[in-house]
Design a protein around this motif. Structure first.
Motif, PDB file in Angstrom:
ATOM      1  N   PRO A  99       0.810  -1.227   0.000  1.00  0.00           N
ATOM      2  CA  PRO A  99       0.000   0.000   0.000  1.00  0.00           C
ATOM      3  C   PRO A  99       0.845   1.280   0.000  1.00  0.00           C
ATOM      4  O   PRO A  99       0.487   2.246  -0.660  1.00  0.00           O
ATOM      5  N   LEU A 100       1.954   1.261   0.703  1.00  0.00           N
ATOM      6  CA  LEU A 100       2.812   2.456   0.756  1.00  0.00           C
ATOM      7  C   LEU A 100       3.351   2.799  -0.629  1.00  0.00           C
ATOM      8  O   LEU A 100       3.311   3.952  -1.058  1.00  0.00           O
ATOM      9  N   ILE A 101       3.828   1.788  -1.358  1.00  0.00           N
ATOM     10  CA  ILE A 101       4.352   2.012  -2.715  1.00  0.00           C
ATOM     11  C   ILE A 101       3.221   2.459  -3.641  1.00  0.00           C
ATOM     12  O   ILE A 101       3.401   3.337  -4.483  1.00  0.00           O
ATOM     13  N   ALA A 102       2.059   1.859  -3.470  1.00  0.00           N
ATOM     14  CA  ALA A 102       0.912   2.196  -4.315  1.00  0.00           C
ATOM     15  C   ALA A 102       0.506   3.653  -4.143  1.00  0.00           C
ATOM     16  O   ALA A 102       0.076   4.296  -5.103  1.00  0.00           O
ATOM     17  N   SER A 123      -1.897  -5.144 -14.617  1.00  0.00           N
ATOM     18  CA  SER A 123      -2.840  -5.319 -13.514  1.00  0.00           C
ATOM     19  C   SER A 123      -2.029  -5.244 -12.221  1.00  0.00           C
ATOM     20  O   SER A 123      -0.955  -5.828 -12.108  1.00  0.00           O
ATOM     21  N   VAL A 124      -2.560  -4.490 -11.277  1.00  0.00           N
ATOM     22  CA  VAL A 124      -1.859  -4.248 -10.028  1.00  0.00           C
ATOM     23  C   VAL A 124      -2.705  -4.778  -8.881  1.00  0.00           C
ATOM     24  O   VAL A 124      -3.899  -4.484  -8.797  1.00  0.00           O
ATOM     25  N   GLU A 125      -2.074  -5.561  -8.020  1.00  0.00           N
ATOM     26  CA  GLU A 125      -2.744  -6.043  -6.817  1.00  0.00           C
ATOM     27  C   GLU A 125      -2.000  -5.481  -5.619  1.00  0.00           C
ATOM     28  O   GLU A 125      -0.788  -5.659  -5.488  1.00  0.00           O
ATOM     29  N   ILE A 126      -2.735  -4.796  -4.791  1.00  0.00           N
ATOM     30  CA  ILE A 126      -2.143  -4.187  -3.602  1.00  0.00           C
ATOM     31  C   ILE A 126      -2.319  -5.145  -2.436  1.00  0.00           C
ATOM     32  O   ILE A 126      -3.428  -5.600  -2.150  1.00  0.00           O
ATOM     33  N   MET A 127      -1.199  -5.478  -1.796  1.00  0.00           N
ATOM     34  CA  MET A 127      -1.236  -6.393  -0.657  1.00  0.00           C
ATOM     35  C   MET A 127      -0.118  -6.059   0.313  1.00  0.00           C
ATOM     36  O   MET A 127       0.815  -5.337  -0.041  1.00  0.00           O
ATOM     37  N   GLU A 128      -0.229  -6.579   1.498  1.00  0.00           N
ATOM     38  CA  GLU A 128       0.792  -6.334   2.517  1.00  0.00           C
ATOM     39  C   GLU A 128       2.117  -6.948   2.087  1.00  0.00           C
ATOM     40  O   GLU A 128       2.153  -7.976   1.410  1.00  0.00           O
ATOM     41  N   SER A 129       3.194  -6.314   2.487  1.00  0.00           N
ATOM     42  CA  SER A 129       4.533  -6.739   2.076  1.00  0.00           C
ATOM     43  C   SER A 129       4.811  -8.204   2.376  1.00  0.00           C
ATOM     44  O   SER A 129       5.428  -8.902   1.569  1.00  0.00           O
TER      45      SER A 129
END
Length: 139
Positions: A99-102, A123-129
């Protein structure tokens, strides 16, 4: 054999009811019945056991359900690929980001990348590191 018959069969199997299936598919209940009967005739087996207030899969229905789902998924995948190709995309890129990078740098990076690579569908999926490693390993 019609894909719509398979879709109707899968929907009836999942919902366990012809009326609910007709509502989910936006078709009439007699259409659902015709689809199921047509599919059963084509396959030469009974797929569903019908009662007054229930519908259950026969053994043949349980066996066929898995293949019907796979065929429908394969068809959907093919539709997506051809639609992407028709829109000019020749390659695809899947990204998993935190999320931070996004929220910070990724919009700028993507914009610059797409200026030089307009044929790539991203396609981008946002998830925890801590989840990204597993996502990458499982593609």
């Amino acid at each position: 054999m019609e894909l719509s018959w398979m879709k109707t069969f899968v929907t009836v199997a999942e919902l366990g009811n012809f009326r609910k299936a007709s509502e989910a598919l936006y078709v009439s209940q007699p259409t659902v019945t015709v689809h199921i009967k047509s599919l059963e005739k084509e396959l030469g087996v009974s797929l569903l056991e019908r009662g007054k207030r229930f519908v259950r899969l026969t053994e043949e229905g349980r066996i066929y359900l898995k293949q019907a789902r796979q065929l429908l998924e394969l068809h959907q995948e093919g539709l997506k690929k051809i639609q992407s190709y028709a829109q000019g995309y020749r390659k695809s890129l899947k990204l998993a980001i935190s999320p931070l990078i996004a929220d910070t740098i990724m919009p700028f990076v993507l914009k610059k990348y797409l200026e030089n690579h307009s044929e790539v569908e991203i396609s981008v999926e946002i998830m925890e590191s801590n989840q990204i490693d597993d996502a990458v390993m499982s593609e």
